[in-house]
Design a protein around this motif. Structure first.
Motif, mmCIF file in Angstrom:
data_model
loop_
_atom_site.group_PDB
_atom_site.id
_atom_site.type_symbol
_atom_site.label_atom_id
_atom_site.label_comp_id
_atom_site.label_asym_id
_atom_site.label_seq_id
_atom_site.Cartn_x
_atom_site.Cartn_y
_atom_site.Cartn_z
ATOM 1 N N LEU A 69 -7.824 3.309 10.884
ATOM 2 C CA LEU A 69 -7.232 1.938 11.056
ATOM 3 C C LEU A 69 -5.742 2.937 11.846
ATOM 4 O O LEU A 69 -4.719 2.207 12.443
ATOM 5 C CB LEU A 69 -7.261 1.025 10.900
ATOM 6 C CG LEU A 69 -8.120 0.502 10.731
ATOM 7 C CD1 LEU A 69 -8.724 -1.210 9.101
ATOM 8 C CD2 LEU A 69 -8.438 -0.390 11.339
ATOM 9 N N GLU A 70 -5.338 3.850 11.257
ATOM 10 C CA GLU A 70 -3.929 4.720 11.641
ATOM 11 C C GLU A 70 -3.244 3.585 10.939
ATOM 12 O O GLU A 70 -2.131 3.625 11.501
ATOM 13 C CB GLU A 70 -3.277 4.972 13.234
ATOM 14 C CG GLU A 70 -4.928 6.169 13.390
ATOM 15 C CD GLU A 70 -4.442 6.228 15.036
ATOM 16 O OE1 GLU A 70 -4.142 4.896 15.762
ATOM 17 O OE2 GLU A 70 -4.836 7.577 15.268
ATOM 18 N N VAL A 71 -3.172 2.716 9.769
ATOM 19 C CA VAL A 71 -2.229 2.314 8.668
ATOM 20 C C VAL A 71 -1.924 2.960 7.837
ATOM 21 O O VAL A 71 -1.720 3.675 7.739
ATOM 22 C CB VAL A 71 -2.104 0.894 9.325
ATOM 23 C CG1 VAL A 71 -2.677 0.370 9.980
ATOM 24 C CG2 VAL A 71 -3.575 0.710 7.939
ATOM 25 N N ASP A 72 -0.948 2.277 7.242
ATOM 26 C CA ASP A 72 -0.385 3.099 5.843
ATOM 27 C C ASP A 72 -1.189 1.909 4.907
ATOM 28 O O ASP A 72 -1.433 0.790 5.147
ATOM 29 C CB ASP A 72 1.068 2.346 5.726
ATOM 30 C CG ASP A 72 1.614 2.525 4.105
ATOM 31 O OD1 ASP A 72 1.352 3.743 3.785
ATOM 32 O OD2 ASP A 72 2.486 2.278 3.450
ATOM 33 N N VAL A 73 -1.786 2.376 4.228
ATOM 34 C CA VAL A 73 -2.869 2.106 3.206
ATOM 35 C C VAL A 73 -2.503 0.993 1.876
ATOM 36 O O VAL A 73 -2.894 -0.171 2.082
ATOM 37 C CB VAL A 73 -3.658 2.871 2.276
ATOM 38 C CG1 VAL A 73 -2.491 3.215 0.640
ATOM 39 C CG2 VAL A 73 -4.211 1.592 1.465
ATOM 40 N N PHE A 74 -0.344 0.869 1.774
ATOM 41 C CA PHE A 74 -0.213 0.160 0.864
ATOM 42 C C PHE A 74 0.449 -1.327 2.145
ATOM 43 O O PHE A 74 0.803 -2.989 1.906
ATOM 44 C CB PHE A 74 1.252 0.431 1.063
ATOM 45 C CG PHE A 74 1.159 1.005 -0.624
ATOM 46 C CD1 PHE A 74 0.530 0.991 -1.140
ATOM 47 C CD2 PHE A 74 1.196 2.414 0.187
ATOM 48 C CE1 PHE A 74 0.437 2.370 -2.449
ATOM 49 C CE2 PHE A 74 0.868 3.019 -1.252
ATOM 50 C CZ PHE A 74 1.103 3.497 -2.100
ATOM 51 N N SER A 75 -0.020 -1.334 3.408
ATOM 52 C CA SER A 75 0.299 -2.524 4.292
ATOM 53 C C SER A 75 -1.039 -3.579 3.995
ATOM 54 O O SER A 75 -0.713 -4.708 4.572
ATOM 55 C CB SER A 75 -0.178 -1.697 5.712
ATOM 56 O OG SER A 75 -1.862 -1.490 5.806
ATOM 57 N N PHE A 76 -2.101 -3.206 3.324
ATOM 58 C CA PHE A 76 -2.924 -3.987 2.617
ATOM 59 C C PHE A 76 -2.925 -5.124 2.122
ATOM 60 O O PHE A 76 -3.345 -5.844 1.438
ATOM 61 C CB PHE A 76 -4.127 -3.385 2.899
ATOM 62 C CG PHE A 76 -4.959 -2.384 4.146
ATOM 63 C CD1 PHE A 76 -4.228 -2.835 4.849
ATOM 64 C CD2 PHE A 76 -5.608 -1.254 3.562
ATOM 65 C CE1 PHE A 76 -5.363 -1.961 5.978
ATOM 66 C CE2 PHE A 76 -6.281 -0.653 4.741
ATOM 67 C CZ PHE A 76 -5.877 -1.125 6.296
ATOM 68 N N PHE A 77 -1.604 -4.890 1.586
ATOM 69 C CA PHE A 77 -1.595 -5.292 -0.222
ATOM 70 C C PHE A 77 -0.800 -6.550 0.352
ATOM 71 O O PHE A 77 0.126 -7.247 -0.637
ATOM 72 C CB PHE A 77 -1.382 -4.172 -0.813
ATOM 73 C CG PHE A 77 -2.268 -3.897 -1.764
ATOM 74 C CD1 PHE A 77 -3.075 -4.512 -2.875
ATOM 75 C CD2 PHE A 77 -2.606 -2.365 -1.043
ATOM 76 C CE1 PHE A 77 -4.295 -3.238 -3.248
ATOM 77 C CE2 PHE A 77 -3.504 -2.015 -1.840
ATOM 78 C CZ PHE A 77 -4.320 -2.469 -2.350
ATOM 79 N N LYS A 78 0.223 -6.557 1.346
ATOM 80 C CA LYS A 78 0.996 -7.901 1.371
ATOM 81 C C LYS A 78 1.005 -8.761 2.210
ATOM 82 O O LYS A 78 -0.217 -8.834 2.564
ATOM 83 C CB LYS A 78 1.663 -7.054 2.838
ATOM 84 C CG LYS A 78 2.585 -5.534 3.652
ATOM 85 C CD LYS A 78 3.123 -5.709 4.526
ATOM 86 C CE LYS A 78 3.563 -3.967 4.355
ATOM 87 N NZ LYS A 78 4.299 -4.201 6.279
ATOM 88 N N LYS A 79 1.766 -9.943 1.812
ATOM 89 C CA LYS A 79 1.422 -11.813 1.277
ATOM 90 C C LYS A 79 0.963 -11.715 3.175
ATOM 91 O O LYS A 79 1.402 -11.208 3.876
ATOM 92 C CB LYS A 79 2.731 -11.805 1.087
ATOM 93 C CG LYS A 79 2.218 -11.725 -0.383
ATOM 94 C CD LYS A 79 3.287 -12.719 -1.113
ATOM 95 C CE LYS A 79 4.115 -12.428 -2.810
ATOM 96 N NZ LYS A 79 5.078 -13.301 -3.001
ATOM 97 N N LEU A 80 0.595 -12.401 2.795
ATOM 98 C CA LEU A 80 -0.078 -13.085 4.143
ATOM 99 C C LEU A 80 0.271 -13.965 5.292
ATOM 100 O O LEU A 80 1.529 -14.626 3.742
ATOM 101 C CB LEU A 80 -1.346 -13.980 4.319
ATOM 102 C CG LEU A 80 -2.917 -13.070 4.331
ATOM 103 C CD1 LEU A 80 -4.388 -13.423 3.490
ATOM 104 C CD2 LEU A 80 -3.269 -11.852 5.277
#
Length: 81
Positions: A69-80
């Protein structure tokens, strides 16, 4: 302060993966293919389970998804929002 559960984490990660995938205009099947998962209904079903918070990907698959997805893996852990 609210304590977060494992279910909350699975849901948050899954929804953030879904959001990134949709922003890229990618299908679940295409994401599965790019991650080296099975390029069939089973591969897309795994992505579906992850996005719905029913399955948490291994660290290896989480990094593969982020790379695809060409994103930083830590972006998946950001609160919604």
């Amino acid at each position: 302060m609210r304590r977060y559960t494992v279910d909350d984490l699975r849901y948050t990660v899954g929804q953030n993966i879904r959001r990134a995938r949709i922003e890229k205009g990618m299908t679940q099947l295409r994401l599965a293919e790019l991650c080296g998962m099975r390029a069939d209904k089973i591969g897309s079903q795994i992505i579906c389970y992850i996005e719905r918070g029913l399955h948490f990907p291994s660290p290896r698959n989480l990094t593969r998804i982020a790379d695809a997805l060409e994103v930083d893996v830590f972006s998946f852990f950001k609160k919604l929002d």
